[in-house]
Motif scaffolding. Structure first.
Motif, PDB file in Angstrom:
ATOM      1  N   VAL A 183       0.871  -1.176   0.000  1.00 42.56           N
ATOM      2  CA  VAL A 183       0.000   0.000   0.000  1.00 42.56           C
ATOM      3  C   VAL A 183       0.905   1.222   0.000  1.00 42.56           C
ATOM      4  CG1 VAL A 183      -1.799   1.272   1.224  1.00 42.56           C
ATOM      5  CG2 VAL A 183      -1.796  -1.241   1.275  1.00 42.56           C
ATOM      6  N   ILE A 184       0.723   2.090  -1.003  1.00 45.81           N
ATOM      7  CA  ILE A 184       1.623   3.233  -1.185  1.00 45.81           C
ATOM      8  C   ILE A 184       0.883   4.546  -0.912  1.00 45.81           C
ATOM      9  CG2 ILE A 184       3.092   4.479  -2.820  1.00 45.81           C
ATOM     10  CD1 ILE A 184       3.652   1.880  -4.235  1.00 45.81           C
ATOM     11  N   PHE A 185       1.460   5.349  -0.016  1.00 40.42           N
ATOM     12  CA  PHE A 185       0.960   6.691   0.287  1.00 40.42           C
ATOM     13  C   PHE A 185       1.921   7.698  -0.323  1.00 40.42           C
ATOM     14  CE2 PHE A 185      -0.512   3.892   3.609  1.00 40.42           C
ATOM     15  CZ  PHE A 185      -1.800   4.318   3.912  1.00 40.42           C
ATOM     16  N   GLY A 186       1.396   8.656  -1.091  1.00 41.39           N
ATOM     17  CA  GLY A 186       2.243   9.647  -1.747  1.00 41.39           C
ATOM     18  C   GLY A 186       2.607  10.817  -0.845  1.00 41.39           C
ATOM     19  N   TYR A 187       3.395  11.721  -1.390  1.00 44.49           N
ATOM     20  CA  TYR A 187       3.759  12.947  -0.677  1.00 44.49           C
ATOM     21  C   TYR A 187       2.516  13.813  -0.472  1.00 44.49           C
ATOM     22  CZ  TYR A 187       8.595  11.870  -2.045  1.00 44.49           C
ATOM     23  OH  TYR A 187       9.815  11.271  -2.228  1.00 44.49           O
ATOM     24  N   GLU A 188       2.519  14.594   0.589  1.00 41.82           N
ATOM     25  CA  GLU A 188       1.393  15.496   0.824  1.00 41.82           C
ATOM     26  C   GLU A 188       1.297  16.566  -0.254  1.00 41.82           C
ATOM     27  OE1 GLU A 188       0.697  15.423   5.662  1.00 41.82           O
ATOM     28  OE2 GLU A 188       2.058  16.922   4.813  1.00 41.82           O
ATOM     29  N   SER A 189       2.432  16.993  -0.800  1.00 42.26           N
ATOM     30  CA  SER A 189       2.421  18.109  -1.756  1.00 42.26           C
ATOM     31  C   SER A 189       2.195  17.661  -3.198  1.00 42.26           C
ATOM     32  CB  SER A 189       3.734  18.887  -1.656  1.00 42.26           C
ATOM     33  OG  SER A 189       4.831  18.055  -2.001  1.00 42.26           O
ATOM     34  N   THR A 190       2.774  16.533  -3.593  1.00 41.39           N
ATOM     35  CA  THR A 190       2.759  16.139  -5.002  1.00 41.39           C
ATOM     36  C   THR A 190       2.170  14.758  -5.255  1.00 41.39           C
ATOM     37  OG1 THR A 190       5.042  15.328  -4.820  1.00 41.39           O
ATOM     38  CG2 THR A 190       4.725  17.605  -5.562  1.00 41.39           C
ATOM     39  N   GLY A 191       1.780  14.038  -4.217  1.00 42.60           N
ATOM     40  CA  GLY A 191       1.194  12.721  -4.401  1.00 42.60           C
ATOM     41  C   GLY A 191       2.231  11.630  -4.630  1.00 42.60           C
ATOM     42  N   ILE A 192       1.782  10.543  -5.232  1.00 43.79           N
ATOM     43  CA  ILE A 192       2.660   9.393  -5.478  1.00 43.79           C
ATOM     44  C   ILE A 192       3.619   9.728  -6.623  1.00 43.79           C
ATOM     45  CG2 ILE A 192       2.720   6.968  -6.218  1.00 43.79           C
ATOM     46  CD1 ILE A 192      -0.030   6.638  -4.913  1.00 43.79           C
ATOM     47  N   PRO A 193       4.936   9.536  -6.426  1.00 42.78           N
ATOM     48  CA  PRO A 193       5.900   9.837  -7.491  1.00 42.78           C
ATOM     49  C   PRO A 193       5.589   9.053  -8.762  1.00 42.78           C
ATOM     50  CG  PRO A 193       7.033   9.459  -5.412  1.00 42.78           C
ATOM     51  CD  PRO A 193       5.595   9.090  -5.180  1.00 42.78           C
ATOM     52  N   ARG A 194       5.916   9.650  -9.911  1.00 33.73           N
ATOM     53  CA  ARG A 194       5.563   9.050 -11.198  1.00 33.73           C
ATOM     54  C   ARG A 194       6.189   7.672 -11.368  1.00 33.73           C
ATOM     55  NH1 ARG A 194       6.081  12.781 -16.376  1.00 33.73           N
ATOM     56  NH2 ARG A 194       4.525  13.852 -15.091  1.00 33.73           N
ATOM     57  N   ASN A 195       7.450   7.518 -10.961  1.00 30.47           N
ATOM     58  CA  ASN A 195       8.099   6.220 -11.140  1.00 30.47           C
ATOM     59  C   ASN A 195       7.418   5.136 -10.304  1.00 30.47           C
ATOM     60  OD1 ASN A 195       9.048   7.340  -8.716  1.00 30.47           O
ATOM     61  ND2 ASN A 195      11.021   6.294  -8.849  1.00 30.47           N
ATOM     62  N   MET A 196       6.891   5.489  -9.141  1.00 31.30           N
ATOM     63  CA  MET A 196       6.195   4.531  -8.299  1.00 31.30           C
ATOM     64  C   MET A 196       4.744   4.349  -8.746  1.00 31.30           C
ATOM     65  SD  MET A 196       7.787   5.786  -4.663  1.00 31.30           S
ATOM     66  CE  MET A 196       6.798   4.671  -3.697  1.00 31.30           C
ATOM     67  N   ASP A 197       4.184   5.369  -9.354  1.00 34.09           N
ATOM     68  CA  ASP A 197       2.811   5.281  -9.849  1.00 34.09           C
ATOM     69  C   ASP A 197       2.677   4.181 -10.904  1.00 34.09           C
ATOM     70  OD1 ASP A 197       0.100   6.625  -9.777  1.00 34.09           O
ATOM     71  OD2 ASP A 197       0.532   6.816 -11.905  1.00 34.09           O
ATOM     72  N   ASP A 198       3.748   3.947 -11.658  1.00 33.54           N
ATOM     73  CA  ASP A 198       3.725   2.910 -12.679  1.00 33.54           C
ATOM     74  C   ASP A 198       3.635   1.504 -12.077  1.00 33.54           C
ATOM     75  OD1 ASP A 198       3.891   4.816 -14.664  1.00 33.54           O
ATOM     76  OD2 ASP A 198       6.073   4.688 -14.829  1.00 33.54           O
ATOM     77  N   MET A 199       3.922   1.358 -10.784  1.00 34.53           N
ATOM     78  CA  MET A 199       3.847   0.055 -10.128  1.00 34.53           C
ATOM     79  C   MET A 199       2.407  -0.325  -9.773  1.00 34.53           C
ATOM     80  SD  MET A 199       7.000   0.434  -7.403  1.00 34.53           S
ATOM     81  CE  MET A 199       6.864  -1.287  -6.858  1.00 34.53           C
ATOM     82  N   LEU A 200       1.527   0.658  -9.687  1.00 33.14           N
ATOM     83  CA  LEU A 200       0.191   0.434  -9.132  1.00 33.14           C
ATOM     84  C   LEU A 200      -0.707  -0.331 -10.098  1.00 33.14           C
ATOM     85  CD1 LEU A 200      -0.427   4.011  -7.674  1.00 33.14           C
ATOM     86  CD2 LEU A 200       0.541   2.015  -6.503  1.00 33.14           C
ATOM     87  N   ASN A 207      -4.236  15.073   5.609  1.00 36.45           N
ATOM     88  CA  ASN A 207      -2.790  14.959   5.725  1.00 36.45           C
ATOM     89  C   ASN A 207      -2.369  13.492   5.777  1.00 36.45           C
ATOM     90  OD1 ASN A 207      -2.662  13.984   8.522  1.00 36.45           O
ATOM     91  ND2 ASN A 207      -3.179  16.062   9.141  1.00 36.45           N
ATOM     92  N   LEU A 208      -1.091  13.251   5.597  1.00 33.46           N
ATOM     93  CA  LEU A 208      -0.573  11.899   5.447  1.00 33.46           C
ATOM     94  C   LEU A 208      -0.852  11.037   6.674  1.00 33.46           C
ATOM     95  CD1 LEU A 208       1.085   9.780   3.927  1.00 33.46           C
ATOM     96  CD2 LEU A 208       3.157  10.848   4.856  1.00 33.46           C
ATOM     97  N   VAL A 209      -0.618  11.567   7.852  1.00 38.46           N
ATOM     98  CA  VAL A 209      -0.809  10.779   9.074  1.00 38.46           C
ATOM     99  C   VAL A 209      -2.277  10.397   9.242  1.00 38.46           C
ATOM    100  CG1 VAL A 209      -0.470  10.714  11.566  1.00 38.46           C
ATOM    101  CG2 VAL A 209       1.170  11.933  10.126  1.00 38.46           C
ATOM    102  N   ALA A 210      -3.184  11.337   8.970  1.00 32.51           N
ATOM    103  CA  ALA A 210      -4.614  11.043   9.080  1.00 32.51           C
ATOM    104  C   ALA A 210      -5.030   9.995   8.057  1.00 32.51           C
ATOM    105  CB  ALA A 210      -5.425  12.323   8.893  1.00 32.51           C
ATOM    106  N   ALA A 211      -4.509  10.094   6.840  1.00 33.46           N
ATOM    107  CA  ALA A 211      -4.843   9.114   5.806  1.00 33.46           C
ATOM    108  C   ALA A 211      -4.369   7.718   6.200  1.00 33.46           C
ATOM    109  CB  ALA A 211      -4.213   9.530   4.475  1.00 33.46           C
ATOM    110  N   MET A 212      -3.162   7.630   6.724  1.00 35.47           N
ATOM    111  CA  MET A 212      -2.643   6.336   7.150  1.00 35.47           C
ATOM    112  C   MET A 212      -3.467   5.766   8.294  1.00 35.47           C
ATOM    113  SD  MET A 212       1.504   6.820   6.791  1.00 35.47           S
ATOM    114  CE  MET A 212       1.835   5.076   7.073  1.00 35.47           C
ATOM    115  N   SER A 213      -3.888   6.619   9.209  1.00 32.42           N
ATOM    116  CA  SER A 213      -4.706   6.167  10.335  1.00 32.42           C
ATOM    117  C   SER A 213      -6.030   5.583   9.845  1.00 32.42           C
ATOM    118  CB  SER A 213      -4.953   7.333  11.300  1.00 32.42           C
ATOM    119  OG  SER A 213      -5.766   6.926  12.373  1.00 32.42           O
ATOM    120  N   ILE A 214      -6.661   6.237   8.890  1.00 30.14           N
ATOM    121  CA  ILE A 214      -7.936   5.759   8.336  1.00 30.14           C
ATOM    122  C   ILE A 214      -7.747   4.428   7.612  1.00 30.14           C
ATOM    123  CG2 ILE A 214      -9.722   6.255   6.618  1.00 30.14           C
ATOM    124  CD1 ILE A 214      -9.294   9.255   7.311  1.00 30.14           C
ATOM    125  N   ILE A 215      -6.694   4.333   6.818  1.00 34.46           N
ATOM    126  CA  ILE A 215      -6.435   3.099   6.076  1.00 34.46           C
ATOM    127  C   ILE A 215      -6.089   1.956   7.027  1.00 34.46           C
ATOM    128  CG2 ILE A 215      -4.878   1.988   4.446  1.00 34.46           C
ATOM    129  CD1 ILE A 215      -6.939   3.864   3.143  1.00 34.46           C
TER     130      ILE A 215
END
Length: 201
Positions: free
Chosen positions: A155-172, A185-193
């Motif tokens: 499970v991949i969480f991206g950066y708060e500012s720019t999201g999932i990096p393009r090179n990693m997005d190709d893995m999804l 924010n990232l911490v809240a998203a991870m907590s929910i997931i």
């Protein structure tokens, strides 16, 4: 989820302060599964000449967590504590290292034959807005989104500012989004997931 079924948790983090909060969040699930921290992979942005300083800050946050949280009794840190610490890597080196960890993870946990392992056989979920994203519902813990998370290899969480990096997005090959009227924010998203992943375990 047991230890062998725990997916790799990949968090793209720009701020050392966020890393400390994420380590604490993962530590809250230590009684449910000791593998959350060891399956955490922290991805840092490539910053050229500044990268070495950033890595020192991130490593300092991990060291502080180890010394103050994992070692609250004041005793020396044991080897087992080291095994619970996350992996730290730069964005530019993340993709080959993630594929390597996925192959190792599946070999150990799901007894998958390395000769038949391929990217298509891994379930890699991005937590992001996407036209094909499954929506996580807080009222339905048997939703497609939750079932996908519980069967994910990573499970991949991206950066708060720019999201999932393009090179990693190709893995999804799948996406899950969190319904919200504003950004999370990232911490809240991870907590929910995490709540969705562990609620049925």
């Amino acid at each position: 989820l047991n230890d062998h079924e725990m997916p790799l948790i990949v968090a793209c983090i720009e701020k050392p302060g966020n890393l400390h909060r994420i380590l604490m969040l993962c530590h809250q699930y230590r009684h449910r599964s000791t593998s959350v921290l060891s399956n955490l992979i922290v991805v840092m942005p490539d910053e050229g000449e500044r990268s070495s300083g950033l890595k020192q800050l991130f490593q300092g946050a991990i060291d502080h967590f180890r010394e103050t949280i994992l070692n609250q009794d004041g005793a020396s840190v044991h080897d087992s504590d080291e095994d619970c610490l996350p992996t730290l890597m730069y964005e530019g080196e993340a993709v080959p290292l993630l594929w390597s960890r996925l192959h190792q993870h599946n070999d150990n946990g799901k007894q998958q034959d390395e000769r038949t392992s391929s990217p298509q056989e891994h379930s890699i979920i991005g937590i992001d807005l996407h036209p094909n994203a499954l929506t996580l519902s807080g009222y339905d813990y048997a939703s497609q989104a939750q079932l996908a998370l519980m069967n994910a290899d990573a499970v991949i969480f991206g950066y708060e500012s720019t999201g999932i990096p393009r090179n990693m997005d190709d893995m999804l090959n799948n996406w899950v989004q969190i319904p919200s009227r504003s950004s999370i924010n990232l911490v809240a998203a991870m907590s929910i997931i995490f709540d969705a992943m562990f609620s049925a375990s």
